[in-house]
Motif scaffolding. Structure first.
Motif, PDB file in Angstrom:
ATOM      1  N   GLU A 118       0.817  -1.211   0.000  1.00 10.49           N
ATOM      2  CA  GLU A 118       0.000   0.000   0.000  1.00 10.49           C
ATOM      3  C   GLU A 118       0.850   1.260   0.000  1.00 10.49           C
ATOM      4  O   GLU A 118       0.467   2.272  -0.575  1.00 10.49           O
ATOM      5  N   SER A 119       1.982   1.198   0.693  1.00 14.01           N
ATOM      6  CA  SER A 119       2.825   2.378   0.878  1.00 14.01           C
ATOM      7  C   SER A 119       4.237   1.924   1.220  1.00 14.01           C
ATOM      8  O   SER A 119       4.482   0.731   1.455  1.00 14.01           O
ATOM      9  N   VAL A 120       5.146   2.879   1.270  1.00 19.04           N
ATOM     10  CA  VAL A 120       6.509   2.560   1.695  1.00 19.04           C
ATOM     11  C   VAL A 120       6.493   2.065   3.139  1.00 19.04           C
ATOM     12  O   VAL A 120       7.212   1.132   3.485  1.00 19.04           O
ATOM     13  N   ALA A 121       5.655   2.651   3.977  1.00 21.58           N
ATOM     14  CA  ALA A 121       5.542   2.197   5.371  1.00 21.58           C
ATOM     15  C   ALA A 121       5.036   0.752   5.437  1.00 21.58           C
ATOM     16  O   ALA A 121       5.514  -0.037   6.263  1.00 21.58           O
ATOM     17  N   ASP A 122       4.094   0.398   4.576  1.00 25.22           N
ATOM     18  CA  ASP A 122       3.587  -0.974   4.523  1.00 25.22           C
ATOM     19  C   ASP A 122       4.685  -1.938   4.073  1.00 25.22           C
ATOM     20  O   ASP A 122       4.825  -3.035   4.614  1.00 25.22           O
ATOM     21  N   LEU A 123       5.466  -1.524   3.077  1.00 16.30           N
ATOM     22  CA  LEU A 123       6.589  -2.345   2.617  1.00 16.30           C
ATOM     23  C   LEU A 123       7.607  -2.515   3.743  1.00 16.30           C
ATOM     24  O   LEU A 123       8.112  -3.620   3.970  1.00 16.30           O
ATOM     25  N   GLN A 124       7.894  -1.438   4.451  1.00 16.04           N
ATOM     26  CA  GLN A 124       8.837  -1.501   5.575  1.00 16.04           C
ATOM     27  C   GLN A 124       8.324  -2.457   6.648  1.00 16.04           C
ATOM     28  O   GLN A 124       9.076  -3.272   7.183  1.00 16.04           O
ATOM     29  N   ARG A 125       7.034  -2.393   6.966  1.00 17.40           N
ATOM     30  CA  ARG A 125       6.450  -3.304   7.955  1.00 17.40           C
ATOM     31  C   ARG A 125       6.612  -4.764   7.517  1.00 17.40           C
ATOM     32  O   ARG A 125       7.000  -5.624   8.290  1.00 17.40           O
ATOM     33  N   LEU A 126       6.333  -5.021   6.239  1.00 17.98           N
ATOM     34  CA  LEU A 126       6.469  -6.376   5.716  1.00 17.98           C
ATOM     35  C   LEU A 126       7.901  -6.878   5.877  1.00 17.98           C
ATOM     36  O   LEU A 126       8.135  -7.973   6.396  1.00 17.98           O
ATOM     37  N   VAL A 127       8.853  -6.078   5.438  1.00 18.72           N
ATOM     38  CA  VAL A 127      10.256  -6.503   5.474  1.00 18.72           C
ATOM     39  C   VAL A 127      10.747  -6.669   6.907  1.00 18.72           C
ATOM     40  O   VAL A 127      11.346  -7.692   7.255  1.00 18.72           O
ATOM     41  N   ILE A 128      10.478  -5.696   7.744  1.00 18.26           N
ATOM     42  CA  ILE A 128      11.032  -5.731   9.104  1.00 18.26           C
ATOM     43  C   ILE A 128      10.240  -6.664  10.020  1.00 18.26           C
ATOM     44  O   ILE A 128      10.816  -7.530  10.696  1.00 18.26           O
ATOM     45  N   ASP A 129       8.937  -6.500  10.061  1.00 19.90           N
ATOM     46  CA  ASP A 129       8.140  -7.272  11.022  1.00 19.90           C
ATOM     47  C   ASP A 129       7.878  -8.708  10.586  1.00 19.90           C
ATOM     48  O   ASP A 129       7.888  -9.618  11.411  1.00 19.90           O
ATOM     49  N   GLU A 130       7.606  -8.908   9.301  1.00 20.08           N
ATOM     50  CA  GLU A 130       7.223 -10.242   8.846  1.00 20.08           C
ATOM     51  C   GLU A 130       8.398 -11.089   8.357  1.00 20.08           C
ATOM     52  O   GLU A 130       8.289 -12.304   8.300  1.00 20.08           O
ATOM     53  N   LEU A 131       9.494 -10.440   7.958  1.00 18.04           N
ATOM     54  CA  LEU A 131      10.581 -11.217   7.368  1.00 18.04           C
ATOM     55  C   LEU A 131      11.878 -11.164   8.166  1.00 18.04           C
ATOM     56  O   LEU A 131      12.338 -12.192   8.642  1.00 18.04           O
ATOM     57  N   THR A 132      12.489 -10.001   8.316  1.00 22.90           N
ATOM     58  CA  THR A 132      13.815  -9.977   8.956  1.00 22.90           C
ATOM     59  C   THR A 132      13.777 -10.425  10.406  1.00 22.90           C
ATOM     60  O   THR A 132      14.803 -10.844  10.939  1.00 22.90           O
ATOM     61  N   GLY A 133      12.620 -10.386  11.034  1.00 23.31           N
ATOM     62  CA  GLY A 133      12.509 -10.854  12.411  1.00 23.31           C
ATOM     63  C   GLY A 133      12.474 -12.361  12.542  1.00 23.31           C
ATOM     64  O   GLY A 133      12.596 -12.891  13.648  1.00 23.31           O
ATOM     65  N   ARG A 134      12.343 -13.067  11.447  1.00 22.11           N
ATOM     66  CA  ARG A 134      12.271 -14.539  11.508  1.00 22.11           C
ATOM     67  C   ARG A 134      13.676 -15.113  11.670  1.00 22.11           C
ATOM     68  O   ARG A 134      14.604 -14.702  10.966  1.00 22.11           O
ATOM     69  N   PRO A 135      13.856 -16.085  12.559  1.00 22.29           N
ATOM     70  CA  PRO A 135      15.203 -16.609  12.830  1.00 22.29           C
ATOM     71  C   PRO A 135      15.845 -17.334  11.648  1.00 22.29           C
ATOM     72  O   PRO A 135      17.073 -17.378  11.553  1.00 22.29           O
ATOM     73  N   GLU A 136      15.045 -17.869  10.707  1.00 22.48           N
ATOM     74  CA  GLU A 136      15.635 -18.593   9.581  1.00 22.48           C
ATOM     75  C   GLU A 136      16.123 -17.670   8.470  1.00 22.48           C
ATOM     76  O   GLU A 136      16.796 -18.112   7.545  1.00 22.48           O
ATOM     77  N   ILE A 137      15.817 -16.377   8.563  1.00 21.15           N
ATOM     78  CA  ILE A 137      16.242 -15.421   7.540  1.00 21.15           C
ATOM     79  C   ILE A 137      17.534 -14.743   7.963  1.00 21.15           C
ATOM     80  O   ILE A 137      17.633 -14.190   9.057  1.00 21.15           O
ATOM     81  N   ASN A 138      18.521 -14.789   7.078  1.00 19.63           N
ATOM     82  CA  ASN A 138      19.798 -14.142   7.327  1.00 19.63           C
ATOM     83  C   ASN A 138      19.854 -12.733   6.749  1.00 19.63           C
ATOM     84  O   ASN A 138      20.511 -11.857   7.314  1.00 19.63           O
ATOM     85  N   GLN A 139      19.198 -12.504   5.583  1.00 21.40           N
ATOM     86  CA  GLN A 139      19.273 -11.195   4.945  1.00 21.40           C
ATOM     87  C   GLN A 139      18.095 -11.013   3.984  1.00 21.40           C
ATOM     88  O   GLN A 139      17.674 -11.954   3.310  1.00 21.40           O
ATOM     89  N   VAL A 140      17.590  -9.783   3.936  1.00 28.06           N
ATOM     90  CA  VAL A 140      16.568  -9.394   2.967  1.00 28.06           C
ATOM     91  C   VAL A 140      17.062  -8.150   2.258  1.00 28.06           C
ATOM     92  O   VAL A 140      17.500  -7.197   2.905  1.00 28.06           O
ATOM     93  N   GLN A 141      17.008  -8.166   0.940  1.00 32.70           N
ATOM     94  CA  GLN A 141      17.359  -6.981   0.151  1.00 32.70           C
ATOM     95  C   GLN A 141      16.128  -6.577  -0.645  1.00 32.70           C
ATOM     96  O   GLN A 141      15.453  -7.419  -1.240  1.00 32.70           O
ATOM     97  N   THR A 142      15.827  -5.291  -0.636  1.00 35.64           N
ATOM     98  CA  THR A 142      14.630  -4.766  -1.296  1.00 35.64           C
ATOM     99  C   THR A 142      15.024  -3.941  -2.509  1.00 35.64           C
ATOM    100  O   THR A 142      15.894  -3.079  -2.415  1.00 35.64           O
ATOM    101  N   THR A 143      14.371  -4.205  -3.642  1.00 30.49           N
ATOM    102  CA  THR A 143      14.579  -3.441  -4.866  1.00 30.49           C
ATOM    103  C   THR A 143      13.218  -2.976  -5.360  1.00 30.49           C
ATOM    104  O   THR A 143      12.350  -3.794  -5.670  1.00 30.49           O
ATOM    105  N   LEU A 144      13.025  -1.659  -5.422  1.00 26.73           N
ATOM    106  CA  LEU A 144      11.748  -1.112  -5.872  1.00 26.73           C
ATOM    107  C   LEU A 144      11.583  -1.282  -7.371  1.00 26.73           C
ATOM    108  O   LEU A 144      12.547  -1.202  -8.125  1.00 26.73           O
ATOM    109  N   VAL A 145      10.350  -1.497  -7.794  1.00 26.13           N
ATOM    110  CA  VAL A 145      10.007  -1.607  -9.211  1.00 26.13           C
ATOM    111  C   VAL A 145       9.443  -0.263  -9.651  1.00 26.13           C
ATOM    112  O   VAL A 145       8.468   0.223  -9.082  1.00 26.13           O
ATOM    113  N   PHE A 146      10.070   0.353 -10.645  1.00 30.82           N
ATOM    114  CA  PHE A 146       9.562   1.616 -11.191  1.00 30.82           C
ATOM    115  C   PHE A 146       8.528   1.373 -12.277  1.00 30.82           C
ATOM    116  O   PHE A 146       7.534   2.058 -12.376  1.00 30.82           O
TER     117      PHE A 146
END
Length: 159
Positions: A116-144
């Motif tokens: 929905e927004s950059v804040a929503d994307l940030q929530r997804l990456v930080i809260d739903e993904l990088t906080g998971r113990p099996e994830i070592n790294q997430v890299q985000t690339t915006l689509v123009f």
């Protein structure tokens, strides 16, 4: 897909036309390809039954549904099957996920998301993904902007 199924030039033309317009009627498809409507329908059904045609889908503009921010996420994770399976299920369950690919190489997953927004994307990456113990790294690339390729056909001289 049935590995023994042979696709001739007519089958390939049917696939090309359907990939450009899956809503075409069988009668229009048959006329475009130059065969009888009954023959055309038999060929399409045979390709569907043999797993050549996997289905039909509707494409929707993400911004029309209030998700104008698209991004690709590359994810590096721990390499234990049970962790990867659970992680893939978690990623697929997120409403922002449009496509998920399990990769060979440096990264383990490639995820296309629509937020929905950059804040929503940030929530997804930080809260739903990088906080998971099996994830070592997430890299985000915006689509123009997004373009689709042409129809998928076999390399010249094959099939």
């Amino acid at each position: 897909m049935n590995e023994n199924m042979r696709l001739d030039s007519t089958d390939l033309e049917i696939l090309r036309v359907l990939q450009n317009n899956a809503r075409i009627t069988n009668r229009e498809l048959a006329a475009t390809v130059g065969i009888a409507a009954s023959t055309c329908l038999d060929r399409v059904n045979r390709m569907r039954e043999n797993g050549v045609i996997l289905g039909y889908r509707l494409q929707v503009a993400p911004e029309a549904l209030g998700r104008p921010i698209q991004a690709f996420l590359t994810i590096r994770a721990q390499h234990r099957r049970e962790l990867l399976t659970a992680l893939a299920e978690h990623i697929r369950s997120q409403p922002e996920t449009r496509a998920l690919y399990h990769l060979a190489g440096r990264d383990d997953f490639l995820v296309l998301v629509a937020a929905e927004s950059v804040a929503d994307l940030q929530r997804l990456v930080i809260d739903e993904l990088t906080g998971r113990p099996e994830i070592n790294q997430v890299q985000t690339t915006l689509v123009f902007q997004e373009w689709e390729g042409g129809p998928l056909l076999p390399p010249d001289g094959q099939r």
